[in-house]
Design a protein around this motif. Structure first.
Motif, mmCIF file in Angstrom:
data_model
loop_
_atom_site.group_PDB
_atom_site.id
_atom_site.type_symbol
_atom_site.label_atom_id
_atom_site.label_comp_id
_atom_site.label_asym_id
_atom_site.label_seq_id
_atom_site.Cartn_x
_atom_site.Cartn_y
_atom_site.Cartn_z
ATOM 1 N N VAL B 100 0.830 -1.214 0.000
ATOM 2 C CA VAL B 100 0.000 0.000 0.000
ATOM 3 C C VAL B 100 0.864 1.263 0.000
ATOM 4 O O VAL B 100 2.014 1.248 0.440
ATOM 5 N N TYR B 101 0.297 2.344 -0.496
ATOM 6 C CA TYR B 101 0.942 3.654 -0.428
ATOM 7 C C TYR B 101 0.526 4.358 0.869
ATOM 8 O O TYR B 101 1.305 5.061 1.469
ATOM 9 N N THR B 102 -0.755 4.209 1.217
ATOM 10 C CA THR B 102 -1.236 4.826 2.459
ATOM 11 C C THR B 102 -1.898 3.750 3.331
ATOM 12 O O THR B 102 -2.380 2.733 2.810
ATOM 13 N N ALA B 103 -1.920 4.022 4.634
ATOM 14 C CA ALA B 103 -2.529 3.066 5.567
ATOM 15 C C ALA B 103 -4.004 2.849 5.241
ATOM 16 O O ALA B 103 -4.550 1.765 5.432
ATOM 17 N N GLY B 169 9.988 14.670 -2.609
ATOM 18 C CA GLY B 169 8.979 13.773 -2.045
ATOM 19 C C GLY B 169 9.446 13.053 -0.791
ATOM 20 O O GLY B 169 10.269 13.566 -0.023
ATOM 21 N N SER B 170 8.929 11.831 -0.627
ATOM 22 C CA SER B 170 9.145 11.073 0.605
ATOM 23 C C SER B 170 10.625 10.840 0.891
ATOM 24 O O SER B 170 11.084 10.905 2.028
ATOM 25 N N GLY B 416 7.259 15.888 7.076
ATOM 26 C CA GLY B 416 6.596 14.590 7.194
ATOM 27 C C GLY B 416 5.083 14.737 7.056
ATOM 28 O O GLY B 416 4.412 13.920 6.409
ATOM 29 N N GLU B 417 4.543 15.791 7.642
ATOM 30 C CA GLU B 417 3.091 16.006 7.595
ATOM 31 C C GLU B 417 2.626 16.374 6.178
ATOM 32 O O GLU B 417 1.642 15.817 5.681
ATOM 33 N N LEU B 418 3.339 17.294 5.533
ATOM 34 C CA LEU B 418 2.930 17.705 4.168
ATOM 35 C C LEU B 418 2.991 16.534 3.211
ATOM 36 O O LEU B 418 2.104 16.331 2.369
ATOM 37 N N ASN B 419 4.073 15.762 3.323
ATOM 38 C CA ASN B 419 4.258 14.591 2.487
ATOM 39 C C ASN B 419 3.100 13.601 2.663
ATOM 40 O O ASN B 419 2.549 13.060 1.687
ATOM 41 N N ALA B 420 2.702 13.394 3.913
ATOM 42 C CA ALA B 420 1.613 12.450 4.205
ATOM 43 C C ALA B 420 0.267 12.999 3.733
ATOM 44 O O ALA B 420 -0.565 12.256 3.186
ATOM 45 N N LEU B 421 0.045 14.292 3.916
ATOM 46 C CA LEU B 421 -1.218 14.897 3.472
ATOM 47 C C LEU B 421 -1.352 14.786 1.954
ATOM 48 O O LEU B 421 -2.416 14.438 1.427
#
Lengths: 48, 567
Positions: B100-103, B169-170, B416-421
């Motif tokens: 997966v890319y996101t949880a 990116g990440s 970390g937050e911007l990347n996750a959003l």
């Protein structure tokens, strides 16, 4: 390419000699317990 | 600030930003951008996890917390190592198996698209606002103490983060976080050395610990079961476990860090590293605060640490001058008593303890008068204590390093937050509902644009944050309002395979509404409850209601762990 090769190599190593994760988990839990005991001892030495 | 401080501050920040952008300049696909092509080793993952969690406010506020209340704050981390074990055993293998890319992607395979979208939406709500505060909180302290323009400080932190997060990116986030953690730890060790250096002759580390202990700062563990005590071993183990499970196991800003690992082993080792290092690291940061407290037993501290945040002219108010004069007198008596006790000339430490209490009372009185004169005055000044020490006791050049440390911490957690959003918006909404094509370049462009968008929104929130009182607490409350529901959905997904999507969705909505209602009762003073309990209550409620509802909704749950769920 180099990074992909590293990933493949690490997977091969893991298959041949798998990590003992149970030992890691127990180790981490025991380390936590030791820290808490140490903190309790410090607290008691200055507690009222 | 001297020119050498400016050189070190700007040089350190630019070096990190340029390094992150340069190392990831060849990223040209979505997987590379969002997951760093699964190339990170365990050390990078471990440091990245720690850097994402440790925001600037951690390094400004935690020493101040120890200065005021001692080392007891460490207890909230007691549940963290246990959460690392649970995530390693149950969460991580499933995320890896499904690639997966996101949880939240996993939730569609396990339940359905409604549960996935609802949970991802809750995450965007809480984290979107928090990103702004991650920028705002250190900016207000830096601008107050250094006289910088608040808006400009927000723009600098937000702007630098956007540059390398958008370009790399990440991977850029993880790589820069490694160096940011190095700067942060170097800064803390330097600060620790200079705190000890500020002690008078005859007082060293051992004597410092003894003085702190006798003045009540070394009571680390509270074994009482009094629910009104916020920090006890029990709230740390149980509440801390739930909070850490939800944050590290279901918050995309953390999940994304370990999903970028080169193997399951690397990700697990990264989590183990975090579990091993977190408590010692927090203990050290708190110890710095306690040592600052000891230093201020011999070097007179200001009566309040945030006097520059108010327009009140303290030198023209008789009452304030009167309290300050008494405060100076008490300090002098205390210093004499302490020096005499330390030299073995007196064994009357009760006198020192009594005078310390007087000093604390005078500080509170002074704050109360300040508040009467200026109702916008924030009497919580512990966030300013550590930086006040840094600015007054560190030599030229090292002040720049310490400020670089605070900026690094703000940037690492914001990145970390911007990347996750951006990842969650791209994968869980844009690719799911709007883009049906497989145009990788277009998806990458959209993802970068979304990162810019979230970055600008975070800066906007930071710029308007000053309009609200107690904003930092507000954001903590907002996080706690949503975390319980998100965690509950994941607990049902992982451990109750027979509960289906419909039951889970209803349980999640009802738990969310209940948490809102409990908070409403708390706000209007019908009940007294710590918001730290919201995560626990929300999580348990989703699980219990989900199980009960499943008895009524008898349709079979999906069991498609092997289903390819990435569109």
């Amino acid at each position: 390419m180099k990074e992909q090769q590293e990933i493949i190599d690490s997977e091969i190593v893991e298959k041949e000699k798998p990590t003992n994760w149970k030992a890691w988990y127990w180790g981490l839990a025991i380390f936590l317990a030791i820290q808490i005991i140490l903190f309790v001892l410090i607290s008691n030495s200055y507690g009222e | 600030m001297s020119w050498i401080d400016w050189v070190i501050l700007i040089g350190t920040l630019l070096a990190i930003v340029l390094y992150g952008s340069w190392k990831t300049r060849k990223n040209n696909n979505l997987e590379g951008y969002l997951k760093g092509n699964n190339s990170e080793n365990w050390m990078t993952i471990g440091l990245s996890i720690m850097a994402t969690q440790a925001s600037a406010i951690t390094f400004l506020s935690t020493p101040g917390q120890a200065y005021e209340s001692g080392m007891g704050f460490i207890q909230i981390y007691f549940g963290l190592p246990l959460a690392m074990i649970i995530i390693s055993v149950f969460f991580l293998p499933i995320y890896y198996k499904l690639k997966v890319y996101t949880a939240y992607e996993y939730l569609e395979g396990r339940f359905d698209v409604r549960v996935r979208s609802f949970t991802a939406f809750l995450f965007l709500m809480s984290r979107g606002l928090a990103a702004g505060i991650t920028i705002f909180a250190p900016s207000i302290i830096l601008s107050t103490l250094l006289g910088w323009d608040l808006n400009l400080t927000c723009f600098v932190i937000g702007g630098l983060v956007i540059v390398y997060t958008v370009s790399g990116g990440s991977r850029a986030v993880s790589l820069t976080q490694k160096w940011q953690m190095a700067v942060i730890m170097a800064g803390m060790f330097v600060a620790f050395y200079y705190v000890l250096d500020s002690f008078p002759e005859g007082v060293g580390f051992t004597e410092g610990i003894d003085i702190a202990g006798r003045l009540g700062k070394m009571e680390i563990v509270d074994t009482s079961i009094d629910p009104t005590n916020r920090y006890t071993i029990w709230s740390g183990l149980i509440g801390g476990l739930f909070l850490s499970l939800s944050y590290f196991g279901t918050d995309q800003s953390q999940v994304q860090r370990y999903l970028g690992g080169k193997s399951l082993k690397a990700s697990r080792m990264g989590l183990m590293f975090n579990g091993l290092m977190k408590i010692p690291m927090q203990f050290f940061i708190l110890l710095v605060g306690v040592m600052v407290f000891v230093s201020f037993q011999f070097n007179k501290p200001p009566i309040i640490f945030n006097s520059s945040s108010t327009t009140v002219n303290t030198q023209q108010n008789e009452k304030l001058l009167e309290i300050e004069a008494e405060y100076d007198q008490v300090f002098q008596l205390k210093e004499e008593a302490l020096t005499s006790w330390n030299a073995g000339e007196s064994d009357n430490f009760e006198l020192v303890q009594g005078l310390q209490k007087n000093q604390d009372v005078l500080r509170e009185e002074y704050k109360a008068v300040m508040f009467d004169l200026d109702d916008s005055y924030n009497s919580e000044d512990h966030d300013y204590i550590f930086l006040t020490f840094v600015l007054n006791f560190l030599p030229k050049g090292l002040i720049g390093l310490l400020l670089a440390m605070i900026f690094s911490a703000a940037m690492s957690s914001t990145a970390g937050e911007l990347n996750a959003l951006a990842s969650t918006t791209t994968i869980d909404f844009y690719k799911k509902f709007f883009s049906k094509s497989d145009d990788e370049k277009k998806d990458l462009r959209v993802s970068k644009l979304l990162t810019v968008g979230w970055g600008l929104l975070a800066i906007m929130v930071a710029l308007t944050a000053g309009l609200f009182d107690n904003l930092i607490e507000l954001v903590n409350i907002l996080g706690s309002l949503f975390y319980g529901t998100i965690l509950g959905v994941f607990l049902l997904a992982f451990f109750f395979k027979w509960v289906n999507a419909k039951a889970t969705l209803f349980a999640a909505i009802s738990a969310q509404l209940t948490i809102f209602f409990i908070h409403f009762l708390y706000v209007y003073k019908f009940i007294d409850i710590s918001y730290l309990l919201y995560t626990f209550i929300g999580g348990i409620m989703v699980v219990v209601v989900g199980i009960i509802l499943q008895v009524f909704f008898k349709d079979a749950p999906k069991d498609n762990l092997n289903t390819e769920i990435i569109d």
